[in-house]
Enzyme design. Structure first.
Site, PDB file in Angstrom:
ATOM      1  N   PHE A  26       0.871  -1.194   0.000  1.00  0.00           N
ATOM      2  CA  PHE A  26       0.000   0.000   0.000  1.00  0.00           C
ATOM      3  C   PHE A  26       0.901   1.236   0.000  1.00  0.00           C
ATOM      4  CE2 PHE A  26      -3.332   2.856   1.224  1.00  0.00           C
ATOM      5  CZ  PHE A  26      -4.541   2.194   1.042  1.00  0.00           C
ATOM      6  N   ALA A  60       0.262  -1.958   5.821  1.00  0.00           N
ATOM      7  CA  ALA A  60       0.946  -1.836   7.115  1.00  0.00           C
ATOM      8  C   ALA A  60       0.300  -2.713   8.185  1.00  0.00           C
ATOM      9  CB  ALA A  60       0.935  -0.377   7.552  1.00  0.00           C
ATOM     10  N   PHE A  61      -1.003  -2.942   8.057  1.00  0.00           N
ATOM     11  CA  PHE A  61      -1.703  -3.752   9.049  1.00  0.00           C
ATOM     12  C   PHE A  61      -1.151  -5.184   9.088  1.00  0.00           C
ATOM     13  CE2 PHE A  61      -5.442  -5.952  10.865  1.00  0.00           C
ATOM     14  CZ  PHE A  61      -5.731  -5.100  11.923  1.00  0.00           C
ATOM     15  N   GLU A  62      -0.670  -5.663   7.950  1.00  0.00           N
ATOM     16  CA  GLU A  62      -0.164  -7.041   7.854  1.00  0.00           C
ATOM     17  C   GLU A  62       1.322  -7.147   8.218  1.00  0.00           C
ATOM     18  OE1 GLU A  62      -2.234  -5.721   5.297  1.00  0.00           O
ATOM     19  OE2 GLU A  62      -3.856  -6.766   6.332  1.00  0.00           O
ATOM     20  N   VAL A  85       1.806   4.850   6.073  1.00  0.00           N
ATOM     21  CA  VAL A  85       0.399   5.047   6.404  1.00  0.00           C
ATOM     22  C   VAL A  85       0.157   6.547   6.333  1.00  0.00           C
ATOM     23  CG1 VAL A  85      -1.467   4.430   7.949  1.00  0.00           C
ATOM     24  CG2 VAL A  85       0.659   3.119   8.014  1.00  0.00           C
ATOM     25  N   ILE A  86      -0.678   6.954   5.377  1.00  0.00           N
ATOM     26  CA  ILE A  86      -0.904   8.376   5.119  1.00  0.00           C
ATOM     27  C   ILE A  86      -2.325   8.729   5.537  1.00  0.00           C
ATOM     28  CG2 ILE A  86      -0.908  10.180   3.357  1.00  0.00           C
ATOM     29  CD1 ILE A  86       1.129   8.471   1.783  1.00  0.00           C
ATOM     30  N   THR A  90     -10.672   9.366   6.984  1.00  0.00           N
ATOM     31  CA  THR A  90     -11.366   8.448   7.889  1.00  0.00           C
ATOM     32  C   THR A  90     -10.478   8.054   9.064  1.00  0.00           C
ATOM     33  OG1 THR A  90     -10.577   6.377   6.949  1.00  0.00           O
ATOM     34  CG2 THR A  90     -12.399   7.430   5.830  1.00  0.00           C
ATOM     35  N   HIS A  92      -9.608   5.171   9.651  1.00  0.00           N
ATOM     36  CA  HIS A  92      -8.846   3.981   9.282  1.00  0.00           C
ATOM     37  C   HIS A  92      -7.357   4.183   9.578  1.00  0.00           C
ATOM     38  CE1 HIS A  92      -8.964   0.092   7.389  1.00  0.00           C
ATOM     39  NE2 HIS A  92      -8.021   0.409   6.514  1.00  0.00           N
ATOM     40  N   PHE A 117      11.047  -0.071  13.274  1.00  0.00           N
ATOM     41  CA  PHE A 117       9.781   0.538  12.845  1.00  0.00           C
ATOM     42  C   PHE A 117      10.083   1.587  11.774  1.00  0.00           C
ATOM     43  CE2 PHE A 117       6.085   3.445  14.291  1.00  0.00           C
ATOM     44  CZ  PHE A 117       5.189   2.805  13.447  1.00  0.00           C
TER      45      PHE A 117
HETATM   46  N1  INI Z   1      -2.177   0.421   4.516  1.00  0.00           N
HETATM   47  C1  INI Z   1      -1.029   1.113   4.462  1.00  0.00           C
HETATM   48  O1  INI Z   1       0.066   0.512   4.462  1.00  0.00           O
HETATM   49  N2  INI Z   1      -1.036   2.476   4.408  1.00  0.00           N
HETATM   50  C2  INI Z   1      -2.204   3.180   4.428  1.00  0.00           C
HETATM   51  O2  INI Z   1      -2.153   4.440   4.365  1.00  0.00           O
HETATM   52  C3  INI Z   1      -3.430   2.486   4.497  1.00  0.00           C
HETATM   53  N3  INI Z   1      -4.685   3.199   4.523  1.00  0.00           N
HETATM   54  O3  INI Z   1      -4.670   4.432   4.553  1.00  0.00           O
HETATM   55  O4  INI Z   1      -5.763   2.610   4.518  1.00  0.00           O
HETATM   56  C4  INI Z   1      -3.387   1.059   4.534  1.00  0.00           C
HETATM   57  N4  INI Z   1      -4.530   0.331   4.587  1.00  0.00           N
HETATM   58  C5  INI Z   1      -4.564  -1.083   4.290  1.00  0.00           C
HETATM   59  C6  INI Z   1      -4.273  -1.937   5.526  1.00  0.00           C
HETATM   60  O5  INI Z   1      -2.898  -1.854   5.891  1.00  0.00           O
HETATM   61  C7  INI Z   1      -4.583  -3.409   5.272  1.00  0.00           C
HETATM   62  O6  INI Z   1      -3.761  -3.898   4.236  1.00  0.00           O
HETATM   63  C8  INI Z   1      -6.047  -3.660   4.901  1.00  0.00           C
HETATM   64  O7  INI Z   1      -6.907  -3.066   5.843  1.00  0.00           O
HETATM   65  C9  INI Z   1      -6.337  -5.169   4.844  1.00  0.00           C
HETATM   66  O8  INI Z   1      -6.120  -5.795   6.112  1.00  0.00           O
END
Ligand code: INI
Length: 163
Positions: A26, A60-62, A85-86, A90, A92, A117
């Site tokens: 992402f 980033a979540f993964e 992560v920008i 929202t 999110h 990190f």
């Molecule tokens: N993931 C990022 O790495 N950067 C972001 O800015 C971002 N935003 O803004 O939503 C983002 N979302 C995806 C997230 O990391 C997961 O891949 C997704 O939710 C599936 O689990």
């Protein structure tokens, strides 16, 4: 008194270390620049290319799960995490950035393997670009040098402890 490392050192000898890099896809226009910075930092620290493994994850979540799995494998002296992560409109952002940071810290504490990190959490694309340029202030480069410093420190402490 034994000082286990040099608190003022700015360069580190990472020859012999094995390092894993996790990069989030992402915002990969930023991730690719952070990755390039990480390779530059590792090269300055003399980490051999064939001692570096690279994996990509959706976002980033993964990142924490991949980093924890790599750390637990026993193959690496440190793991570098990269991504961007920008902040959008929202909430999110807060969940993704917060869980990413929390997961990475938990993973390094739980595994005992340094996990850097290098995931940017920023308000704008411009801020991300400013932190992923060609200089040594590229956050991927900084994370790479930090990974070598922490790997040497943790390995040194573990080697000096008698069980
Ligand atoms: N993931 C990022 O790495 N950067 C972001 O800015 C971002 N935003 O803004 O939503 C983002 N979302 C995806 C997230 O990391 C997961 O891949 C997704 O939710 C599936 O689990």
């Amino acid at each position: 008194m034994t000082r286990l490392n040099d608190g003022n050192a700015l360069s580190f000898d990472g020859s012999g270390l094995s390092i894993a890099i996790v990069c989030a896809r992402f915002n990969d226009h930023i991730g690719k620049e952070l990755l390039a910075g990480a390779y530059r930092g590792l090269e300055r620290c003399q980490v051999a290319r064939d001692h570096i493994d690279e994996v990509w994850v959706p976002g980033a979540f993964e990142v924490p799960l991949a980093a924890a799995t790599l750390a637990r494998s026993g193959k690496y002296d440190a793991v570098i995490t990269l991504g961007a992560v920008i902040r959008g409109e929202t909430a999110h952002f807060d969940f993704v950035a917060g869980e990413c940071a929390r997961g990475i810290q938990t993973a390094q504490i739980d595994t005992g393997v340094p996990i850097m990190f290098g995931v940017l959490t920023v308000d704008s694309n411009q801020q991300a670009l400013d932190r992923s340029g060609p200089g040594v202030d590229n956050k991927g480069d900084e994370a790479a040098v930090g990974a070598v410093e922490m790997a040497l420190l943790v390995n040194g402490i573990n080697d000096s402890v008698e069980f």
